[in-house]
Structures are given as C-alpha cells and as structure tokens.
Design an enzyme around this catalytic site. Structure first.
Site, PDB file in Angstrom:
ATOM      1  N   ASP A  78     -30.812  43.578 -28.350  1.00 54.80           N
ATOM      2  CA  ASP A  78     -30.665  42.799 -27.125  1.00 54.80           C
ATOM      3  C   ASP A  78     -30.526  43.675 -25.893  1.00 54.80           C
ATOM      4  O   ASP A  78     -31.001  43.321 -24.812  1.00 54.80           O
ATOM      5  CB  ASP A  78     -29.454  41.865 -27.234  1.00 54.80           C
ATOM      6  N   CYS A 119     -26.954  43.434 -36.010  1.00 54.35           N
ATOM      7  CA  CYS A 119     -26.977  43.079 -34.589  1.00 54.35           C
ATOM      8  C   CYS A 119     -27.122  41.586 -34.350  1.00 54.35           C
ATOM      9  O   CYS A 119     -27.179  40.791 -35.271  1.00 54.35           O
ATOM     10  CB  CYS A 119     -28.035  43.898 -33.866  1.00 54.35           C
ATOM     11  N   ASP A 120     -27.217  41.235 -33.073  1.00 51.21           N
ATOM     12  CA  ASP A 120     -26.876  39.907 -32.567  1.00 51.21           C
ATOM     13  C   ASP A 120     -27.482  38.719 -33.317  1.00 51.21           C
ATOM     14  O   ASP A 120     -26.778  37.820 -33.739  1.00 51.21           O
ATOM     15  CB  ASP A 120     -27.278  39.810 -31.089  1.00 51.21           C
ATOM     16  N   LYS A 121     -28.802  38.649 -33.452  1.00 54.90           N
ATOM     17  CA  LYS A 121     -29.434  37.485 -34.085  1.00 54.90           C
ATOM     18  C   LYS A 121     -29.734  37.749 -35.543  1.00 54.90           C
ATOM     19  O   LYS A 121     -30.034  36.836 -36.307  1.00 54.90           O
ATOM     20  CB  LYS A 121     -30.728  37.107 -33.343  1.00 54.90           C
ATOM     21  N   CYS A 192     -22.878  47.758 -30.720  1.00 53.65           N
ATOM     22  CA  CYS A 192     -22.163  48.212 -29.524  1.00 53.65           C
ATOM     23  C   CYS A 192     -20.673  47.898 -29.600  1.00 53.65           C
ATOM     24  O   CYS A 192     -20.261  46.852 -30.095  1.00 53.65           O
ATOM     25  CB  CYS A 192     -22.799  47.616 -28.274  1.00 53.65           C
ATOM     26  N   GLU A 443     -30.483  35.973 -22.409  1.00 50.60           N
ATOM     27  CA  GLU A 443     -29.133  36.354 -22.002  1.00 50.60           C
ATOM     28  C   GLU A 443     -29.146  36.827 -20.557  1.00 50.60           C
ATOM     29  O   GLU A 443     -30.121  37.447 -20.111  1.00 50.60           O
ATOM     30  CB  GLU A 443     -28.599  37.484 -22.893  1.00 50.60           C
ATOM     31  N   SER A 469     -24.744  37.559 -22.856  1.00 58.88           N
ATOM     32  CA  SER A 469     -24.392  38.572 -23.838  1.00 58.88           C
ATOM     33  C   SER A 469     -22.897  38.499 -24.101  1.00 58.88           C
ATOM     34  O   SER A 469     -22.112  38.085 -23.251  1.00 58.88           O
ATOM     35  CB  SER A 469     -24.742  39.952 -23.276  1.00 58.88           C
TER      36      SER A 469
END
Length: 553
Positions: A78, A119-121, A192, A443, A469
């Site tokens: 992202d 990570c995010d998704k 992160c 985002e 985010s």
C-alpha cells in the site's frame, strides 16, 4: 485424507504420475498434503522475508509427519501504491487473493493449509479464503518491521515519513530533513512498524484464534519468528488429525472477541471493512452498528503509532496480543470458551499471560479512554455509517463544525492542500473514491498526512467515501455510506455547506435543510465511470458498499 481424491486407487494413477513428476516419493505423497500459501515477493518489504518463513513452516510440517507443497499468493504494498492509480488495486486485491487461493486449494485437494501473509489486503484475503475453503488451516504471518531511528536518535516510522512531506510543503523542514526520514523510517523487512492495517490484521488473526501467540507482534527480523513458523507447521498437522476447521474457530463469538481486541489495541479503520468480509465467508454477519456497542464497553489500552510514540516491537516486549487479551478476559469482555488453532480454548491459551509493561499496555484501571479505538458515526451525511479512528484524533477535533471544501477526487484535494488553500476550521470532503466510484476505494494517507504535517491536524477534518491507511491520524472520517457514486448524500455536498462532527455522540450532520437536499438530489447525475475496462470495471459492477465490508456480490 482429503488428498486421497487425487492419489488413491488405480483410477488416480494419472494424478499420481504428476505427483511423481514433482519429484515426490511415494512415501511423501502417502502422507497428508499441506498447502503452504506463501506471499513472498520482491516488491513488498513486508514480504521479502516470507521465503524464510515458508522454509521454516515446511520444516515444521515435515517434522510432524506431513508433506508441504508451496504455492503463491499475490500482495500489494500500500505504501508504494499510495498516491497514484496503483492504489485503486489495493483493496480489490483482497478478493483476487481469496479467489485464487480457493481455486488452488480445491483443485489440488490439500488436506490442510498454512497461510503465510503479512500486509494489508493479503491477510484478510487469505482469512476469507480459509473460511471459504474450510479445511484445517493455520496462519503464520511474516511479522512487523522494526522502528526506525533518525540521525538525532528519535524513533520513527512510515506515518512520520508521510507527514514529513507535509511538513516540507509547509516549510517547517528542508529536503535534508525529508531525506533523514526517507532513509531511516523503514529500516528492516516486515509490515510497517505501527498499528497500521497490516499489523492490525495480523494481531486480529491471533485474536480470532487463527494464529499462534506472537503471530501479530514478534518482529520480522527475530529468530523467534522462524521458531513460530516451525511451530505453526507442526500445529497444522494436529489440526488435520483432529479435523479442526476454520469455521470451528471463526464463530460469531470469535469475531466479537476480535472486535473487542480491535477496540483495545486501537487498530486501523480498515478492520471495519475486513472483519465483516471475513465473517461473511464464515457464514457470520457483522453489523457496522455493533462496533459502537463493543466500543462502549471496551477501554482503549494501547496507543501505538500513529496514535502514539510506541511501536509493534514494544507491544511484543510487553506481552503482545496475549497480554492484551488477558486484561480484557479478566474484565469479562471476552468469550474465553472459544476454540482456537492450538486445539485448546482461549482460556487455556491465556493461562499465565501477563502485562509486562503498563506504559505500553495500559491496565484496565488506567486506560487511554474508557471507550474503544474506533467509532462509527451516522447522520444525514452518512445514513449507513462512516468510521473514524477516534484514538488518533486530537481532543480539539472530537467535536467540530466547519465549512465543506469539496473535491471529486483525491488528486484535486491533495493539490489544494499542498497549495495551502485549506484553512483552519475547514472540513475537506473527498468523494467519488468509494468501492464503486473509485473504483477500488483508495486510501487517503497522502492528504491526511499533508494536513497533519502542515500543522492543521488539530483544526481541519477530512471526510471521504474512500478509506484511510492505518497510518492515518487526525479527524479523518472514511467509508461514508452510501458512497457518492451510489447516490449517497456525500455527493450532494456543496462548497461552503456546514458540516458538524460529534465523535463522542457518534453523529455526522450536513447542516442543509431537507428541501434543499431533495432539490439537489433531483438534479444529481451520476458521473461517467472513471475506469470502463479490465478488472476494476468488473469489480465496480459487483462490489457492495463499505458498510457491508465492500464484499463482492
């Protein structure tokens, strides 16, 4: 064994011939076949170490009597996708990941799965697949990045990096100052280092019972992460033997536990998209309205970045998610009878868990706030709801009223912010960036970081039908539903309209009379789709609204 469908009997001799082609011995494919779904790639810092995690997982599977067979899952970074057309592909990748994993798992009749996301998704996509396929599955994430250190010794992270750009635009730091952040904000592999979306989802994977203790918090570079991966590989074999499946674990009570931990940790607002989508695959319905009821009972115990100045490595040293859950369980806020991927109940898993640092995990007697980290607001601007990470909002902005500054895209908004056309007191409205209108629900970390970096975080709000985010802080209100492209009231806002925000009161109000809004609605025309071909065009036709988790219907 489920895999006998491809390996037992004379009729399956052709199938076995292809297993021999893989170099497998008869001894190997006579054992349970375990799919190792690895999201390793060379473009996402959170995934650059996953090949090592996969090797450790496979060692654990072999040690416990199984045969591991690895296949890939995609992942979008992202941070790298932020601020350009690439961000349209972030949320939509969640469904590609779920669909492709379903296809691989069923086509090859694996007996069990180990999911290796980070990570995010990627995390929610694989959780969706696990619930959908429903064969014995365990998760072992890649782990969080270490916090960075600037040249003067201050600790830093990616959210500081984004805000540094805003500070540069405001003239408060120079190019060398930006370079200091650029070179030091992201010092290692891993997701992160703050409580952003990736780490939020990895922690909630643990909270929901699909990952072992430490899954959400053990830093990526540590050897403890490799040991965890070996244990996950061993444990999936126990799940196969006992036939414990994801839907045995991901029950309504488990999702309630996850939402409670979400509130205590101060997780990303993206969890309000992902938990309903995962629950949907598990046959459980989560209402956005439930978030406020859970928040009202759940104190916020952690202020990791961007809400505060602590990081995932600090949470790990303080006892991790297990310690947070122990605090919540002591207050009767969790259902500890639920089954988990250990094969034991949550109550058994929490035996001996302790909060080792009350400056990182506040005790129940001294929370950051008596309510949880996320709030859902409703009103005539968002009849179906919108969300805000209230634990990261300045006190001055918990109640705010100001004139709307209206933009029909993120790009127009960021240009106005950088040109210093936004004034204290304004309410920035960014619309046509929702799941359907974006398409893909980008985002808005660039505009929110610019607002905070330019010193406006305590005087300017931002509202959007897009999303934020986990690195966003401030009065940033997203997921406005219905979205503008679906005819939602956010599409009727005009420059200068007053908007009132009351986060403690859970309300958001466009202060325009009903007759005027009705006239605007009658004159409203839906804009032409921004993208008319390819995957995004198909996605726009199928996606539901944000309050339903942006699931594909």
């Amino acid at each position: 064994m489920r895999s006998e469908e491809i390996k037992k009997g004379v009729e399956r001799a052709p199938n076995r011939s292809l297993l021999f082609a893989l170099g497998l011995t008869e001894e190997e494919f006579s054992r349970p076949l375990i799919g190792v779904v690895c999201s390793y790639n060379e473009i996402v810092p959170g995934h650059m170490n996953l090949d090592k995690i996969a090797e450790a997982v496979k060692a654990g599977i072999r040690a416990a009597g199984g045969t591991p067979i690895e296949f890939p899952a995609i992942a979008v970074c992202d941070g790298i996708a932020m601020g350009h057309v690439g961000m349209k592909y972030s949320l939509v990748s969640r469904d590609l990941i779920a669909d492709s994993t379903e296809a691989m798992a069923i086509a090859h009749q694996f007996d069990g799965l180990v999911m290796i996301p980070n990570c995010d998704k990627n995390v929610p996509g694989l959780l969706m697949a696990a619930a959908r396929v429903n064969i014995p599955t365990i998760f072992c994430s890649g782990g969080p990045m270490l916090a960075g250190h600037l040249k003067d010794g201050r600790r830093t992270c990616l959210s500081h990096m984004f805000e540094a750009v805003g500070a540069y635009k405001a003239g408060t730091i120079d190019e060398q100052g930006v370079l200091d952040y650029e070179e030091n904000a992201c010092p290692s592999c891993g997701s992160c280092s703050g409580m952003y979306t990736a780490n939020s989802m990895n922690c909630l994977t643990e909270a929901i019972g699909m990952g072992l203790a430490g899954n959400g918090t053990i830093p990526a570079p540590l050897s403890a992460r490799i040991r965890l991966a070996k244990k996950a590989g061993m444990q999936v074999m126990e799940l196969v033997r006992k036939n414990i499946r994801p839907r045995d674990i991901m029950t309504a009570a488990a999702f309630h536990n996850a939402e409670t931990v979400d509130m205590a940790l101060g997780c990303s607002t993206n969890t309000m998209l992902h938990l309903p989508a995962i629950a949907h695959e598990a046959g459980v319905t989560i209402s956005l309205d439930a978030a406020n009821a859970i928040s009202a009972k759940t104190p916020n115990l952690c202020h990791l970045a961007p809400a505060g100045d602590t990081f995932m490595e600090d949470l790990d040293r303080a006892g991790g998610v297990r310690a947070v859950m122990a605090e919540l369980a002591e207050a009767g806020l969790l259902d500890t009878s639920v089954l988990t991927c250990t094969g034991k109940t949550l109550a058994e898993n929490l035996e001996g868990a302790k909060n080792l640092d009350e400056s990182i995990i506040r005790p129940l007697s001294d929370p950051y706030s008596k309510t949880g980290g996320i709030a859902v607001l409703k009103g005539n601007l968002a009849p179906d709801g919108c969300v805000v990470k209230q634990s990261a909002v300045a006190k001055e902005m918990m109640v705010h009223e100001g004139p709307a500054r209206v933009f029909d895209s993120e790009d127009d908004a960021i240009a106005a912010i950088y040109d210093r056309k936004i004034n204290p007191g304004d309410v920035v409205v960014i619309r046509y960036e929702g799941p359907k209108g974006g398409p893909g629900m980008r985002e808005m970390l660039n505009p929110t970081s610019a607002i905070c970096g330019m010193g406006l975080g305590e005087s300017v709000a931002l509202i959007t039908d897009g999303r934020f985010s986990g690195a966003t802080r401030g009065a940033s209100i997203g997921h406005v539903s219905p979205e503008a492209a679906s005819g939602g009231p956010i599409g009727l806002v005009e420059e200068g309209d007053l908007i009132a925000i009351d986060i403690p009161g859970n309300t958001i109000t466009l202060k325009v009379d009903e007759a005027t809004l009705a006239a605007r609605k009658a004159a409203w025309v839906c804009p032409e789709p921004k993208i008319k071909t390819g995957y995004l065009a198909r996605y726009a036709k199928m996606v539901s609204s944000a309050d339903k988790g942006a699931i594909l219907e």
